[in-house]
Design a protein around this motif. Structure first.
Motif, PDB file in Angstrom:
ATOM      1  N   ALA A 207       0.837  -1.198   0.000  1.00 41.47           N
ATOM      2  CA  ALA A 207       0.000   0.000   0.000  1.00 41.47           C
ATOM      3  C   ALA A 207       0.874   1.250   0.000  1.00 41.47           C
ATOM      4  O   ALA A 207       1.965   1.258   0.570  1.00 41.47           O
ATOM      5  N   VAL A 208       0.402   2.298  -0.672  1.00 43.42           N
ATOM      6  CA  VAL A 208       1.140   3.560  -0.709  1.00 43.42           C
ATOM      7  C   VAL A 208       0.264   4.666  -0.134  1.00 43.42           C
ATOM      8  O   VAL A 208      -0.956   4.544  -0.055  1.00 43.42           O
ATOM      9  N   ILE A 209       0.927   5.748   0.251  1.00 41.43           N
ATOM     10  CA  ILE A 209       0.225   6.860   0.889  1.00 41.43           C
ATOM     11  C   ILE A 209       0.557   8.147   0.154  1.00 41.43           C
ATOM     12  O   ILE A 209       1.724   8.543   0.061  1.00 41.43           O
ATOM     13  N   GLY A 210      -0.469   8.790  -0.356  1.00 32.39           N
ATOM     14  CA  GLY A 210      -0.288  10.051  -1.061  1.00 32.39           C
ATOM     15  C   GLY A 210      -0.760  11.236  -0.232  1.00 32.39           C
ATOM     16  O   GLY A 210      -1.254  11.093   0.887  1.00 32.39           O
ATOM     17  N   ASP A 211      -0.624  12.413  -0.809  1.00 33.35           N
ATOM     18  CA  ASP A 211      -0.955  13.672  -0.148  1.00 33.35           C
ATOM     19  C   ASP A 211      -2.387  13.688   0.380  1.00 33.35           C
ATOM     20  O   ASP A 211      -2.636  14.003   1.540  1.00 33.35           O
ATOM     21  N   VAL A 212      -3.342  13.341  -0.468  1.00 32.04           N
ATOM     22  CA  VAL A 212      -4.745  13.404  -0.053  1.00 32.04           C
ATOM     23  C   VAL A 212      -5.065  12.304   0.956  1.00 32.04           C
ATOM     24  O   VAL A 212      -5.877  12.488   1.866  1.00 32.04           O
ATOM     25  N   THR A 213      -4.409  11.153   0.809  1.00 33.43           N
ATOM     26  CA  THR A 213      -4.586  10.067   1.773  1.00 33.43           C
ATOM     27  C   THR A 213      -4.188  10.538   3.170  1.00 33.43           C
ATOM     28  O   THR A 213      -4.904  10.311   4.151  1.00 33.43           O
ATOM     29  N   GLN A 214      -3.055  11.211   3.272  1.00 38.56           N
ATOM     30  CA  GLN A 214      -2.614  11.730   4.564  1.00 38.56           C
ATOM     31  C   GLN A 214      -3.567  12.799   5.080  1.00 38.56           C
ATOM     32  O   GLN A 214      -3.912  12.825   6.273  1.00 38.56           O
ATOM     33  N   ALA A 215      -4.022  13.685   4.189  1.00 34.88           N
ATOM     34  CA  ALA A 215      -4.956  14.734   4.608  1.00 34.88           C
ATOM     35  C   ALA A 215      -6.280  14.137   5.065  1.00 34.88           C
ATOM     36  O   ALA A 215      -6.933  14.652   5.976  1.00 34.88           O
ATOM     37  N   ALA A 216      -6.681  13.031   4.434  1.00 34.12           N
ATOM     38  CA  ALA A 216      -7.901  12.340   4.854  1.00 34.12           C
ATOM     39  C   ALA A 216      -7.731  11.735   6.244  1.00 34.12           C
ATOM     40  O   ALA A 216      -8.670  11.714   7.049  1.00 34.12           O
ATOM     41  N   TYR A 217      -6.532  11.245   6.527  1.00 37.18           N
ATOM     42  CA  TYR A 217      -6.235  10.673   7.845  1.00 37.18           C
ATOM     43  C   TYR A 217      -6.414  11.717   8.954  1.00 37.18           C
ATOM     44  O   TYR A 217      -6.801  11.395  10.076  1.00 37.18           O
ATOM     45  N   LEU A 218      -6.158  12.977   8.629  1.00 37.23           N
ATOM     46  CA  LEU A 218      -6.295  14.045   9.617  1.00 37.23           C
ATOM     47  C   LEU A 218      -7.746  14.261  10.026  1.00 37.23           C
ATOM     48  O   LEU A 218      -8.016  14.656  11.166  1.00 37.23           O
ATOM     49  N   GLY A 219      -8.688  14.021   9.103  1.00 41.58           N
ATOM     50  CA  GLY A 219     -10.092  14.348   9.344  1.00 41.58           C
ATOM     51  C   GLY A 219     -10.664  13.774  10.631  1.00 41.58           C
ATOM     52  O   GLY A 219     -11.168  14.523  11.484  1.00 41.58           O
ATOM     53  N   PRO A 220     -10.637  12.450  10.817  1.00 43.96           N
ATOM     54  CA  PRO A 220     -11.190  11.886  12.050  1.00 43.96           C
ATOM     55  C   PRO A 220     -10.497  12.391  13.314  1.00 43.96           C
ATOM     56  O   PRO A 220     -11.149  12.606  14.341  1.00 43.96           O
ATOM     57  N   TRP A 221      -9.184  12.594  13.246  1.00 46.51           N
ATOM     58  CA  TRP A 221      -8.469  13.089  14.428  1.00 46.51           C
ATOM     59  C   TRP A 221      -8.870  14.523  14.755  1.00 46.51           C
ATOM     60  O   TRP A 221      -9.021  14.888  15.927  1.00 46.51           O
ATOM     61  N   LEU A 222      -9.032  15.360  13.731  1.00 44.44           N
ATOM     62  CA  LEU A 222      -9.463  16.729  13.974  1.00 44.44           C
ATOM     63  C   LEU A 222     -10.891  16.759  14.500  1.00 44.44           C
ATOM     64  O   LEU A 222     -11.226  17.583  15.370  1.00 44.44           O
ATOM     65  N   TYR A 223     -11.728  15.859  13.982  1.00 38.30           N
ATOM     66  CA  TYR A 223     -13.102  15.789  14.477  1.00 38.30           C
ATOM     67  C   TYR A 223     -13.115  15.389  15.946  1.00 38.30           C
ATOM     68  O   TYR A 223     -13.830  15.989  16.762  1.00 38.30           O
ATOM     69  N   LYS A 224     -12.324  14.407  16.296  1.00 39.11           N
ATOM     70  CA  LYS A 224     -12.219  13.974  17.696  1.00 39.11           C
ATOM     71  C   LYS A 224     -11.783  15.136  18.587  1.00 39.11           C
ATOM     72  O   LYS A 224     -12.382  15.393  19.649  1.00 39.11           O
ATOM     73  N   ALA A 225     -10.754  15.853  18.155  1.00 35.05           N
ATOM     74  CA  ALA A 225     -10.256  16.983  18.949  1.00 35.05           C
ATOM     75  C   ALA A 225     -11.328  18.054  19.104  1.00 35.05           C
ATOM     76  O   ALA A 225     -11.494  18.626  20.191  1.00 35.05           O
ATOM     77  N   ALA A 226     -12.073  18.319  18.023  1.00 33.82           N
ATOM     78  CA  ALA A 226     -13.095  19.369  18.063  1.00 33.82           C
ATOM     79  C   ALA A 226     -14.216  19.008  19.027  1.00 33.82           C
ATOM     80  O   ALA A 226     -14.672  19.845  19.815  1.00 33.82           O
ATOM     81  N   VAL A 227     -14.682  17.761  18.952  1.00 36.25           N
ATOM     82  CA  VAL A 227     -15.770  17.319  19.842  1.00 36.25           C
ATOM     83  C   VAL A 227     -15.324  17.390  21.293  1.00 36.25           C
ATOM     84  O   VAL A 227     -16.065  17.858  22.171  1.00 36.25           O
ATOM     85  N   GLU A 228     -14.109  16.963  21.564  1.00 35.71           N
ATOM     86  CA  GLU A 228     -13.638  16.947  22.944  1.00 35.71           C
ATOM     87  C   GLU A 228     -13.336  18.345  23.465  1.00 35.71           C
ATOM     88  O   GLU A 228     -13.521  18.622  24.656  1.00 35.71           O
ATOM     89  N   ARG A 229     -12.909  19.246  22.568  1.00 37.34           N
ATOM     90  CA  ARG A 229     -12.744  20.645  22.981  1.00 37.34           C
ATOM     91  C   ARG A 229     -14.104  21.278  23.264  1.00 37.34           C
ATOM     92  O   ARG A 229     -14.236  22.101  24.183  1.00 37.34           O
ATOM     93  N   ALA A 230     -15.116  20.888  22.469  1.00 41.51           N
ATOM     94  CA  ALA A 230     -16.462  21.436  22.636  1.00 41.51           C
ATOM     95  C   ALA A 230     -17.214  20.774  23.785  1.00 41.51           C
ATOM     96  O   ALA A 230     -18.142  21.366  24.346  1.00 41.51           O
ATOM     97  N   GLY A 231     -16.855  19.530  24.093  1.00 43.75           N
ATOM     98  CA  GLY A 231     -17.617  18.767  25.071  1.00 43.75           C
ATOM     99  C   GLY A 231     -19.013  18.464  24.572  1.00 43.75           C
ATOM    100  O   GLY A 231     -19.961  18.303  25.353  1.00 43.75           O
ATOM    101  N   SER A 232     -19.140  18.360  23.236  1.00 46.72           N
ATOM    102  CA  SER A 232     -20.460  18.178  22.629  1.00 46.72           C
ATOM    103  C   SER A 232     -20.303  17.686  21.203  1.00 46.72           C
ATOM    104  O   SER A 232     -19.283  17.939  20.548  1.00 46.72           O
ATOM    105  N   PHE A 233     -21.328  16.974  20.707  1.00 41.97           N
ATOM    106  CA  PHE A 233     -21.369  16.561  19.307  1.00 41.97           C
ATOM    107  C   PHE A 233     -22.172  17.542  18.450  1.00 41.97           C
ATOM    108  O   PHE A 233     -22.212  17.405  17.232  1.00 41.97           O
ATOM    109  N   ASP A 234     -22.856  18.510  19.074  1.00 40.60           N
ATOM    110  CA  ASP A 234     -23.659  19.465  18.323  1.00 40.60           C
ATOM    111  C   ASP A 234     -22.784  20.211  17.329  1.00 40.60           C
ATOM    112  O   ASP A 234     -21.733  20.759  17.687  1.00 40.60           O
ATOM    113  N   VAL A 235     -23.211  20.250  16.074  1.00 43.17           N
ATOM    114  CA  VAL A 235     -22.372  20.754  14.988  1.00 43.17           C
ATOM    115  C   VAL A 235     -21.897  22.182  15.224  1.00 43.17           C
ATOM    116  O   VAL A 235     -20.712  22.493  15.032  1.00 43.17           O
ATOM    117  N   ASP A 236     -22.771  23.081  15.644  1.00 45.09           N
ATOM    118  CA  ASP A 236     -22.364  24.476  15.846  1.00 45.09           C
ATOM    119  C   ASP A 236     -21.262  24.595  16.890  1.00 45.09           C
ATOM    120  O   ASP A 236     -20.323  25.384  16.740  1.00 45.09           O
TER     121      ASP A 236
END
Length: 412
Positions: A322-351
């Motif tokens: 398997a190989v890893i390209g630019d967009v693959t790595q950027a896609a990997y960031l998505g779930p981690w950033l979402y996790k950080a955002a929810v935990e910083r917010a203490g909520s799943f509410d989108v706003d």
């Protein structure tokens, strides 16, 4: 040790490990975040799970580029779940196939948001797919993590752009090639849809108005087309200093093979592409583009601890080849950033999640530390990679940090 004390010990050990990794911002166990308080808008969040959508092309001409994104997002989600999930809730994936068809992306986005009630979506690749789905996300107040380098000229409260925009890739890359190769004449070629056309419009302005260069040709090929003979003949006649390319998806295989067959290899022609990553090279073959350059923010060959761990985990999960390209790595960031955002917010509410993420620095990104800015783009670096026959790129240039500017003055 009593059962109660043992549970407390395990809970404390897990939390300590997660905080040491820099992946949580505080106490993150479901009992501390009652569902009624962290989910007030009817999302698919229970006491034990949260549903997240993955929306990419698993079929069609774009599958060659988007498969890596799917794999990276699933890997990140599996790693997050192994650490206890988000606010103590495991992520359940609802995957849909955009099938390389822009109306299908809009249809599937609507299904994910309105029927499945997913709390966020990792998805889209082409700008056409994103533009098609964007009205759905804005109407339903959904949350999209979009991983692809793109033309800029967009900002939405409903999207976090984990790839780079034009000033971070197009302008910085052209500056490098013009200086490094003393290039004055450029031939522009791209697939025929919004991202390549807008990118080339921006590139032409930069070449002519800022670099003192000249565009000697500009061509667009239908998405998925495999006939490049006519364009190659025109390039041979014009003899540009640089071919500047934004051919995407499966068309890249034919494009580079036909260039090589026509004798336009890197010993005779300089090329800078903004659309070829390791994912595409897997289909193209390293021998067909060896010596050419790509302008990206990430290459698999980057030498840092976070990337070594990422590459090792990716290959363990998806196979040693398997190989890893630019967009693959950027896609990997998505779930981690979402996790950080929810935990910083203490909520799943989108706003609340949207408001919590700007200002966050993800120190353990495989590409190197990145920061989420108020305009929902990332401050990151440009890298120029020169391709080898082995399908890997040697990084020959790394810029300083470039703050995102999706609406650059004079380029709109």
């Amino acid at each position: 040790m009593s059962t109660l004390n043992r549970r407390g010990f395990i809970k404390g050990a897990m939390l300590g490990a997660m905080m040491a990794a820099g992946l949580v911002t505080g106490h993150a166990f479901a009992a501390d975040y009652p569902t009624a308080k962290v989910n007030t808008t009817g999302l698919a969040v229970t006491d034990t799970t949260v549903k997240v959508g993955i929306l990419h092309s698993a079929t069609g001409t774009m599958a060659i580029s988007e498969t890596g994104s799917i794999q990276a997002e699933k890997l990140a989600i599996e790693q997050i779940n192994a650490m206890g999930g988000i606010l103590g809730r495991k992520i359940e994936v609802v995957q849909e196939d955009g099938a390389s068809d822009w109306p299908t992306f809009a249809e599937k986005a609507k299904k994910l948001l309105e029927k499945d009630k997913v709390a966020s979506v990792m998805g889209c690749w082409t700008s056409a797919s994103r533009k098609a789905a964007l009205p759905v996300f804005e109407k339903d107040n959904g949350l999209l993590f979009y991983p692809t380098f793109y033309e800029g000229l967009e900002q939405s409260k409903n999207v976090f752009y984990t790839g780079q925009e034009a000033t971070q890739q197009i302008l910085a890359g052209l500056d490098w090639i013009a200086k490094e190769k003393k290039a004055k004449t450029f031939y522009l070629i791209g697939s025929d849809y919004i991202w390549p056309r807008t990118s080339m419009k921006i590139a032409r302005k930069h070449i002519e108005q800022h670099l003192g260069g000249k565009v000697v040709g500009e061509e667009y090929i239908a998405l998925g087309d495999t006939q490049f003979g006519s364009v190659i003949n025109k390039i041979k006649l014009k003899k540009p200093d640089v071919i500047y390319a934004a051919v995407v998806g499966g068309s890249n295989v034919a494009w580079f093979k036909q260039l090589n067959a026509a004798g336009l290899n890197s010993s005779k022609q300089t090329m800078l592409t903004i659309s070829v990553t390791e994912d595409e090279v897997l289909g193209i073959g390293g021998e067909n583009l060896a010596g050419f350059y790509s302008a990206m923010k990430y290459f698999q060959s980057q030498d840092n601890d976070a990337n070594k761990k990422f590459v090792e985990a990716f290959k363990k999960r998806w196979g040693k080849d398997a190989v890893i390209g630019d967009v693959t790595q950027a896609a990997y960031l998505g779930p981690w950033l979402y996790k950080a955002a929810v935990e910083r917010a203490g909520s799943f509410d989108v706003d609340k999640v949207q408001a919590a993420l700007p200002g966050y620095e993800f120190k353990d990104a495989p590409e190197g530390p990145v920061t989420v800015e108020a305009n929902h783009h990332l401050t990151t670096k440009l890298r120029i990679g020169q391709w080898g026959k082995d399908g890997q790129a040697k990084v020959v240039y790394t810029s300083g940090y470039i703050k995102p500017d999706p609406f650059p003055k004079g380029y709109q």
